[in-house]
Design an enzyme around this catalytic site. Structure first.
Site, PDB file in Angstrom:
ATOM      1  N   SER A 272       1.590   5.822   0.462  1.00 14.97           N
ATOM      2  CA  SER A 272       2.819   5.328   1.085  1.00 14.97           C
ATOM      3  C   SER A 272       4.093   5.717   0.343  1.00 14.97           C
ATOM      4  O   SER A 272       4.381   6.888   0.184  1.00 14.97           O
ATOM      5  CB  SER A 272       2.702   3.818   1.244  1.00 14.97           C
ATOM      6  OG  SER A 272       3.780   3.330   1.983  1.00 14.97           O
ATOM      7  N   HIS A 273       4.801   4.712  -0.173  1.00 21.18           N
ATOM      8  CA  HIS A 273       6.100   4.954  -0.816  1.00 21.18           C
ATOM      9  C   HIS A 273       5.955   5.290  -2.301  1.00 21.18           C
ATOM     10  O   HIS A 273       6.941   5.542  -2.973  1.00 21.18           O
ATOM     11  CB  HIS A 273       6.958   3.709  -0.666  1.00 21.18           C
ATOM     12  CG  HIS A 273       6.269   2.499  -1.212  1.00 21.18           C
ATOM     13  ND1 HIS A 273       5.184   1.929  -0.559  1.00 21.18           N
ATOM     14  CD2 HIS A 273       6.435   1.812  -2.345  1.00 21.18           C
ATOM     15  CE1 HIS A 273       4.744   0.921  -1.291  1.00 21.18           C
ATOM     16  NE2 HIS A 273       5.479   0.818  -2.372  1.00 21.18           N
TER      17      HIS A 273
ATOM     18  N   ASP B  52       9.550   6.056   4.930  1.00 23.72           N
ATOM     19  CA  ASP B  52       8.853   6.287   3.657  1.00 23.72           C
ATOM     20  C   ASP B  52       7.858   7.441   3.733  1.00 23.72           C
ATOM     21  O   ASP B  52       7.757   8.127   4.759  1.00 23.72           O
ATOM     22  CB  ASP B  52       8.174   4.994   3.169  1.00 23.72           C
ATOM     23  CG  ASP B  52       6.951   4.630   3.983  1.00 23.72           C
ATOM     24  OD1 ASP B  52       6.874   5.038   5.164  1.00 23.72           O
ATOM     25  OD2 ASP B  52       6.061   3.926   3.461  1.00 23.72           O
TER      26      ASP B  52
ATOM     27  N   ASP C 265       4.660   7.827   4.193  1.00 22.97           N
ATOM     28  CA  ASP C 265       3.691   7.921   5.295  1.00 22.97           C
ATOM     29  C   ASP C 265       4.280   7.469   6.633  1.00 22.97           C
ATOM     30  O   ASP C 265       3.548   7.366   7.623  1.00 22.97           O
ATOM     31  CB  ASP C 265       2.418   7.131   4.968  1.00 22.97           C
ATOM     32  CG  ASP C 265       2.668   5.651   4.795  1.00 22.97           C
ATOM     33  OD1 ASP C 265       3.753   5.271   4.319  1.00 22.97           O
ATOM     34  OD2 ASP C 265       1.770   4.849   5.141  1.00 22.97           O
TER      35      ASP C 265
ATOM     36  N   ASP D 256       5.592   4.594   7.768  1.00 23.87           N
ATOM     37  CA  ASP D 256       5.483   3.261   8.382  1.00 23.87           C
ATOM     38  C   ASP D 256       6.639   2.340   8.011  1.00 23.87           C
ATOM     39  O   ASP D 256       6.858   1.324   8.644  1.00 23.87           O
ATOM     40  CB  ASP D 256       4.118   2.603   8.095  1.00 23.87           C
ATOM     41  CG  ASP D 256       3.791   2.524   6.616  1.00 23.87           C
ATOM     42  OD1 ASP D 256       4.580   3.018   5.790  1.00 23.87           O
ATOM     43  OD2 ASP D 256       2.726   1.966   6.281  1.00 23.87           O
ATOM     44  N   ARG D 257       7.414   2.697   6.967  1.00 27.06           N
ATOM     45  CA  ARG D 257       8.563   1.854   6.610  1.00 27.06           C
ATOM     46  C   ARG D 257       9.857   2.468   7.129  1.00 27.06           C
ATOM     47  O   ARG D 257       9.916   3.668   7.381  1.00 27.06           O
ATOM     48  CB  ARG D 257       8.694   1.757   5.090  1.00 27.06           C
ATOM     49  CG  ARG D 257       7.524   1.094   4.445  1.00 27.06           C
ATOM     50  CD  ARG D 257       7.774   0.970   2.954  1.00 27.06           C
ATOM     51  NE  ARG D 257       6.677   0.266   2.332  1.00 27.06           N
ATOM     52  CZ  ARG D 257       6.778  -0.425   1.216  1.00 27.06           C
ATOM     53  NH1 ARG D 257       7.933  -0.494   0.589  1.00 27.06           N
ATOM     54  NH2 ARG D 257       5.736  -1.049   0.725  1.00 27.06           N
TER      55      ARG D 257
ATOM     56  N   LYS E 157       2.759  -0.827  10.932  1.00 31.12           N
ATOM     57  CA  LYS E 157       4.202  -0.842  11.033  1.00 31.12           C
ATOM     58  C   LYS E 157       4.652   0.588  11.323  1.00 31.12           C
ATOM     59  O   LYS E 157       3.923   1.539  11.050  1.00 31.12           O
ATOM     60  CB  LYS E 157       4.835  -1.413   9.770  1.00 31.12           C
ATOM     61  CG  LYS E 157       4.401  -0.783   8.459  1.00 31.12           C
ATOM     62  CD  LYS E 157       4.904  -1.635   7.302  1.00 31.12           C
ATOM     63  CE  LYS E 157       4.656  -0.983   5.956  1.00 31.12           C
ATOM     64  NZ  LYS E 157       3.349  -1.355   5.393  1.00 31.12           N
TER      65      LYS E 157
HETATM   66  C1  VG1 Z   1       3.755  -3.791  -0.456  1.00 30.60           C
HETATM   67  C2  VG1 Z   1       4.652  -4.651   0.417  1.00 30.60           C
HETATM   68  C3  VG1 Z   1       3.903  -5.105   1.656  1.00 30.60           C
HETATM   69  C4  VG1 Z   1       3.367  -3.877   2.408  1.00 30.60           C
HETATM   70  C5  VG1 Z   1       2.524  -3.031   1.469  1.00 30.60           C
HETATM   71  C6  VG1 Z   1       2.083  -1.745   2.106  1.00 30.60           C
HETATM   72  O1  VG1 Z   1       2.642  -4.559  -0.878  1.00 30.60           O
HETATM   73  O2  VG1 Z   1       5.135  -5.756  -0.304  1.00 30.60           O
HETATM   74  O3  VG1 Z   1       4.758  -5.876   2.460  1.00 30.60           O
HETATM   75  O4  VG1 Z   1       2.587  -4.276   3.496  1.00 30.60           O
HETATM   76  O5  VG1 Z   1       3.275  -2.689   0.307  1.00 30.60           O
HETATM   77  O6  VG1 Z   1       3.174  -0.992   2.578  1.00 30.60           O
HETATM   78  P1  VG1 Z   1       2.568  -5.220  -2.343  1.00 30.60           P
HETATM   79  O7  VG1 Z   1       1.206  -5.849  -2.446  1.00 30.60           O
HETATM   80  O8  VG1 Z   1       2.798  -4.120  -3.306  1.00 30.60           O
HETATM   81  O9  VG1 Z   1       3.686  -6.214  -2.395  1.00 30.60           O
HETATM   82  V1  VG1 Z   1       3.069   0.682   2.619  1.00 30.60           V
HETATM   83  O10 VG1 Z   1       4.416   1.286   3.366  1.00 30.60           O
HETATM   84  O11 VG1 Z   1       2.729   0.909   1.062  1.00 30.60           O
HETATM   85  O12 VG1 Z   1       1.624   1.030   3.488  1.00 30.60           O
HETATM   86 CO    CO Z   2       4.187   3.237   3.878  1.00 27.81          CO
END
Ligand code: VG1
Ligand code: CO
Length: 586
Positions: free
Chosen positions: A145-146, A310, A312, A314-315, A410
């Site tokens: 992801s990010h 982001d 991937d 989704d954000r 998302k």
């Molecule tokens: C974080 C965010 C959470 C989100 C998750 C995956 O998790 O707080 O809201 O769903 O990342 O997002 P954590 O456990 O680090 O707080 V993504 O865009 O990484 O798939």
């Molecule tokens: Co993401």
């Protein structure tokens, strides 16, 4: 096809040898299934969203292979054998190697079919859509992801189930249990598979289809939104400037297709839209810190509508001149205006939801509209059951995640186009309301939920755990002293460790974050991240509600300062961790 079955392996499986005849070409395609002995790795526990570790960890001998085998072994009804799986990811470093492994291990486990994005590319929302559209049994998503990418940064593997959403906890727990006893995996001798050409190949009954990464997703969005109206709005208002920043993540090609080819914006309306395996060396994380180039250009060039997504896809972040939209507000605004979006005109709005740390702005919209609203733990996987049961249409997380039941992830570009659709309708007759005006109008109607999150990254795990233990003590053994206690102007009304019972399947998720609620309705939430790859990340969330119109234009950090001070005082964060300031503030 000539098939010669010639041996039986000691490892329960058969060796097949086949010759495929294609037109005039004669080519050998060997399906030699092998059972490889391996030893289990510790710590292959999927977190909030899949298994995320440093690339070097995934590159260890059999590390990735073990995890893929553990995923396939966790599949039941149907089992991996004969199943159809979607495979793709954000194209980060190590993705193509991982996909070649997945192809071979899938063949070794007699998976029926793989549907793979061209060059291994699929945004997370596009993968979710593809799983649903093709009625696949699940998907393997290659993304962290990010989190930054590249040889010294992160890689990730996530398993999604047949509804297109992240695997629920019972399945991720099973995957983890499987990794602990993984002593063999099945693979197949096969030449490198060409991921660059769209086609279907059948190899000894095993089908691999390479699909366009963008097409189905664009079609989906065209069915959801009024593209014509948005396009017309841009035509009628040539001075309305838009800037999308792909942060060198996966969304570049999607954004180009949608914003330039479909909605008619100029090519200069998109930046950083070439996906790079290391995201150009920065964090592909759409917030004020990491999307600074977007923020600077929006301010300098008076851009009306800025947005980013982001790694991937989704954000999302929505940012206009002088107007940063917090994700908690963003989902509330979309929910408040949802009637203008053709998809919701068709389906109706069934219910709303947010993750626990997300501000309650959306709850106020639900109340006004007479809709159900749900508060779930952090992680998109918790929304899936509600959507499948027809009780949830729009939901969001404070971490720049916004989406709806059009898929089960998302969806960054969905949120951005939703805002554009709303702006096009609100300004149908004349251009009067940009992001800032829409936000202020929202506050006038609902009041304002000030919200901020402080992240302390790569804190030593032991000190983070000690801080959490201290907080747990306050809300359990120390409870009688803590409830009713006053810190500056804040008196503790209630405090707990959030526990969630899924209303659909009754499953219980415990210890999802410490909540401290004060008598004036303000809140502090503290939890440890489940997506980091190194040490611990502490997340501190603060929220304060105001119905005082003179405050609506106030600066978030200033408005929340007293509450943040109290949060730091109660948690003793600095004492435990030695950190006097957060790594990132959102
Ligand atoms: C974080 C965010 C959470 C989100 C998750 C995956 O998790 O707080 O809201 O769903 O990342 O997002 P954590 O456990 O680090 O707080 V993504 O865009 O990484 O798939
Ligand atoms: Co993401």
């Amino acid at each position: 096809m000539i098939r010669i079955l010639y041996s039986r392996l000691k490892a329960e499986k058969l060796i097949n040898f086949s010759i495929l005849i294609r037109g005039l070409h004669l080519c050998f395609t060997q399906m030699l299934i092998k059972c490889i002995t391996t030893t289990p790795y510790e710590g292959q526990k999927p977190g909030t969203s899949g298994l995320r570790k440093r690339v070097k960890v995934f590159q260890q001998e059999n590390y990735t292979q073990n995890f893929i085998q553990a995923i396939l072994d966790a599949m039941s009804s149907p089992s991996a054998s004969g199943a159809t799986l979607v495979v793709g990811g954000d194209g980060r470093y190590f993705s193509t190697e991982a996909i070649q492994l997945i192809i071979r291990i899938a063949a070794g486990n007699r998976v029926g079919k793989l549907i793979i994005g061209k060059n291994g590319i699929l945004s997370t929302p596009a993968a979710s859509n593809l799983i649903r559209k093709r009625k696949a049994d699940g998907g393997i998503l290659l993304t962290a992801s990010h989190n930054p990418g590249g040889p010294d940064n992160d890689f990730g593997i996530k398993f999604n189930v047949s509804n297109g959403g992240p695997a629920p906890e019972n399945i991720t727990n099973l995957i983890y249990e499987n990794t602990k006893k993984c002593d063999k995996y099945y693979t197949c001798d096969m030449p490198e598979f060409d991921l660059s050409k769209i086609r279907v190949e059948t190899i000894d009954g095993f089908i691999v289809e390479i699909v366009d990464s963008v097409e189905d997703y664009v079609q989906l969005l065209k069915e959801i939104f009024d593209f014509e109206q948005i396009k017309q709005f841009f035509k009628n208002n040539p001075k309305f400037k838009v800037l999308f920043d792909g942060l060198h993540g996966v969304t570049g090609p999607y954004a180009e297709h949608i914003f330039v080819d479909e909605l008619g914006l100029s090519r200069s309306s998109i930046q950083n839209c070439i996906p790079l395996p290391d995201f150009g060396g920065s964090h592909p994380d759409p917030n004020l810190t990491y999307a600074h180039s977007l923020v600077e250009r929006v301010e300098r060039e008076n851009i009306n509508f800025g947005a980013a997504s982001d790694g991937d896809g989704d954000r999302n972040m929505i940012y206009g001149k002088d107007a940063f939209v917090t994700p908690s507000d963003s989902v509330a605004v979309i929910a408040a205006h949802a009637e203008v979006i053709p998809y919701f005109q068709k389906t109706g709005i069934k219910g709303l939801a947010r993750s626990m740390p997300t501000s309650a702005a959306i709850d106020l919209v639900a109340k006004k509209k007479g809709l159900e609203v749900f508060e779930v733990p952090t992680g998109w996987k918790f929304f899936g059951n509600l959507m499948d049961a027809g009780r949830l249409s729009i939901c969001g997380e404070e971490s720049f995640g916004t989406g709806s039941d059009h898929i089960r992830e998302k969806d960054g570009i969905w949120a951005i186009v939703a805002w554009l659709n709303i702006i096009a309708v609100v300004n149908e007759n004349e251009l009067g309301s940009g992001i800032k005006e829409i936000l202020l109008e929202h506050y006038q109607t609902y009041g304002r939920n000030f919200f901020s999150r402080y992240d302390y990254e790569e804190v030593e795990s032991e000190s983070a755990n000690k801080m959490v233990a201290h907080l747990r003590h306050l809300i359990s053994e120390g409870r009688n002293d803590f409830i009713g206690k006053t810190f500056d102007q804040f008196t503790v009304k209630e405090a707990d460790d959030f526990e969630y019972t899924d209303p659909i399947d009754g499953s219980i998720s415990k210890n999802q974050g410490i909540r401290i609620i004060f008598t004036d309705g303000s809140r502090i939430v503290i939890r440890l991240s489940g997506t980091g790859s190194q040490g611990a990340t502490i997340r501190l969330y603060v929220e304060k509600y105001s119905q005082n119109a003179s405050e609506y234009g106030a600066n978030t950090q200033e408005a929340l300062k007293p509450l943040i001070d109290v949060a730091l005082q109660i948690s003793k964060l600095q004492e435990f961790t030695g950190r006097d300031k957060p790594t990132v503030i959102t």
